[in-house]
Design an enzyme around this catalytic site. Structure first.
Site, PDB file in Angstrom:
ATOM      1  CB  THR A  72      22.773  41.201 -60.455  1.00  9.44           C
ATOM      2  OG1 THR A  72      22.049  42.426 -60.374  1.00  9.44           O
ATOM      3  CG2 THR A  72      24.134  41.361 -59.808  1.00  9.44           C
ATOM      4  CG  ASP A 238      24.667  44.386 -63.153  1.00 11.04           C
ATOM      5  OD1 ASP A 238      24.551  45.632 -63.229  1.00 11.04           O
ATOM      6  OD2 ASP A 238      24.319  43.741 -62.148  1.00 11.04           O
ATOM      7  CG  HIS A 239      21.223  45.168 -64.695  1.00 10.23           C
ATOM      8  ND1 HIS A 239      20.715  46.193 -63.938  1.00 10.23           N
ATOM      9  CD2 HIS A 239      21.632  44.221 -63.820  1.00 10.23           C
ATOM     10  CE1 HIS A 239      20.798  45.865 -62.658  1.00 10.23           C
ATOM     11  NE2 HIS A 239      21.362  44.685 -62.550  1.00 10.23           N
TER      12      HIS A 239
END
Ligand SMILES: *[C@@H]1O[C@H](CO)[C@@H](O)[C@H](O)[C@H]1NC(C)=O
Ligand SMILES: *[C@@H]1O[C@H](CO)[C@@H](O)[C@H](O)[C@H]1NC(C)=O
Ligand SMILES: *[C@@H]1O[C@H](CO)[C@@H](O)[C@H](O)[C@H]1NC(C)=O
Ligand SMILES: *[C@@H]1O[C@H](CO)[C@@H](O)[C@H](O)[C@H]1NC(C)=O
Ligand SMILES: *[C@@H]1O[C@H](CO)[C@@H](O)[C@H](O)[C@H]1NC(C)=O
Ligand SMILES: *[C@@H]1O[C@H](CO)[C@@H](O)[C@H](O)[C@H]1NC(C)=O
Ligand SMILES: [Zn+2]
Length: 463
Positions: A72, A238-239
């Site tokens: 994050t 973010d991911h």
């Protein structure tokens, strides 16, 4: 010159100045929104009408390569700096800085130590240095003083504050008498539930639907505030997330004694700081310990990860294969979903959508890097990008007025150029007007001035 001519010149000056001024008032606005842990393919798992509405009327990027480690804090800081983690310095959610002899950890106040953040300069700082105003609703790092600056408006991080309250604040800031041109909005889902359930759990469908409802709420509030059509919004994350299992756990205690090292960052990419003089012993104990775990000495970390050149990267890095977890023993908490793995894995990649007056409609783009977001944001905000690892040419074909593959960013140069010409022309005319006007006013005093001139020039000529 007649008085009419003076007023004519004056009118032109006023016109040019007011048009450059209104250019400032109609400043382009940008909202950057992150739904933490929103994997790129979640929009196909369950009906997500609000995400699809934005896609159909904007830009959709299919593959976004985020930065290693796919966690994050590193990726949120990449979005606002355009830098790889090794260059912006937020190398993990849990860090130890051997120079400062200080730790950084998500659930602790030490994230407010500015020193951890100041290897880079985030875009809100640059935006404000260029005379604009920024507003941030819980975006990681926006309640930290960085290079002496906070966002113009920000909220202290508090996960209990609802999405609706965050949206209300942003709309206030965008519509105030001194409006922000740049807003940042962060929401903890679907990451939080993704960790608890794992992305393959059917109950994730309801979580994704709820996030879609949040987006729908935001769009309707922006429409009510008459912002939707003039705001450029980027919706990303973010991911991603991948499934873990109690059957895919590697226990470090089976290979190396705890007393020999400190575990700085946790599964699935473990940062290990060996005790003084124990580097080789720890490395040898782990390097061939388990087939689903790769162990690197810092200097051996592959270049493609851009994760080596920073003092906060520890001497040993242990990476789990996709779906595997590295614990010290089975008493440590096991998450059923996780991220942090190699950024080459599609499961680690986030969603990316963009919508607004600057963006083309209903287009799909194959791939970008998350580092490219920063030059895009700078372009949209008309601020000068700092050195970064992104590339504007990778994103310019998302924009109206850009031809795909066009090497010259036409739009990028045109707006500042027109603005510059306006200012130049306006100020030239004002100077001409003032000169003529002063000359006219002082015409009767001209003989006087000539006398003064000759008095001044005499000593000079003598010297
Ligand atoms: C680092 O800080 C800790 C306390 O947080 C202290 O005990 C230790 O001696 C310090 N180490 C160095 C090398 O200064
Ligand atoms: C966090 O937000 C909640 C909900 O608005 C509030 O009740 C609580 O007092 C806040 N906590 C802090 C520390 O401000
Ligand atoms: C884990 O290791 C086993 C044994 O080498 C291998 O068959 C398997 O493919 C590995 N799993 C992953 C995800 O790499
Ligand atoms: C894990 O290690 C801790 C600390 O050494 C110990 O208290 C605990 O019993 C261990 N758990 C297992 C399952 O071995
Ligand atoms: C969007 O584009 C697709 C093909 O690229 C087309 O089939 C569809 O009708 C378009 N939708 C709208 C709303 O323009
Ligand atoms: C990333 O950008 C920074 C700043 O320009 C630079 O120092 C660094 O070398 C770049 N990294 C790579 C891998 O190009
Ligand atoms: Zn997470």
């Amino acid at each position: 010159m007649s008085l009419n001519c003076y007023s004519g010149v004056l009118a032109v000056c006023v016109m040019i100045f007011s048009s450059t001024f209104s250019f400032q008032q109609d400043q382009p606005t940008v909202l950057l929104l992150s739904f933490d842990g929103f994997r790129w393919d979640y929009i196909y798992k369950v009906p997500t009408p609000n995400f699809h509405y934005v896609m159909k009327n904007g830009v959709h990027v299919k593959q976004v390569t985020n930065v290693f480690i796919t966690k994050t804090y590193p990726n949120h800081y990449t979005m606002v700096t355009g830098l790889y983690a090794e260059s912006h310095g937020i190398v993990a959610n849990e860090m130890y800085d051997p120079v400062l002899n200080k730790t950084f950890s998500l659930n602790s106040k030490n994230i407010y130590n500015s020193k951890f953040w100041e290897e880079a300069c985030p875009i809100w700082v640059t935006n404000q240095m260029e005379g604009h105003k920024s507003g941030a609703a819980m975006w990681p790092g926006t309640d930290v003083k960085i290079h002496g600056v906070f966002p113009t408006h920000y909220m202290f991080y508090n996960e209990s504050v609802s999405f609706e309250d965050r949206v209300a604040k942003l709309i206030d800031w965008f519509t105030s008498d001194e409006p922000i041109n740049f807003g940042l909005l962060y929401w903890e889902q679907p990451d939080a539930m993704g960790h608890i359930l794992g992305p393959e759990d059917p109950r994730m469908g309801a979580i994704i639907s709820e996030v879609d409802d949040k987006l729908g709420y935001l769009v309707s509030e922006l429409k009510k505030a008459q912002l939707w059509d003039r705001l450029n919004i980027i919706i990303t994350s973010d991911h991603g997330m991948t499934q873990s299992s109690s059957e895919r756990v590697i226990e470090l205690d089976q290979y190396v004694a705890r007393e020999l090292y400190t575990m700085v960052d946790h599964s699935p990419v473990v940062a290990i700081l060996p005790k003084e003089g124990k580097l080789d012993e720890v490395y040898e104990a782990l390097v061939n310990a388990h087939p689903n775990m790769t162990v690197y000495k810092k200097e051996e970390i592959p270049n493609r990860l851009h994760y080596k050149h920073n003092s906060k990267i520890q001497p040993i890095l242990v990476m789990a294969e996709k779906g595997w977890e590295i614990l010290q023993n089975k008493s440590d908490q096991l998450l059923l979903g996780n991220h942090g793995y190699d950024n080459i894995l599609p499961e680690m990649h986030p969603l990316f959508l963009a919508h607004g007056p600057a963006f083309r409609k209903n287009i799909t783009k194959e791939a970008v890097s998350l580092t490219d977001l920063y030059p895009l944001l700078c372009h949209l905000l008309s601020v000068n990008p700092l050195p970064n690892n992104g590339s504007f040419s990778n994103v310019e074909d998302m924009l109206i007025g850009e031809l795909p593959g066009d090497a010259h960013p036409i739009c990028c140069e045109q707006a500042p150029y027109a603005y510059f010409v306006g200012v130049l022309l306006g100020s030239t005319l004002v100077v001409v007007f003032l000169l003529v006007f002063i000359k006219h006013l002082t015409y009767s005093q001209l003989p006087n001035m000539q006398v003064q001139h000759s008095e001044i020039s005499q000593p000079l000529l003598q010297g």
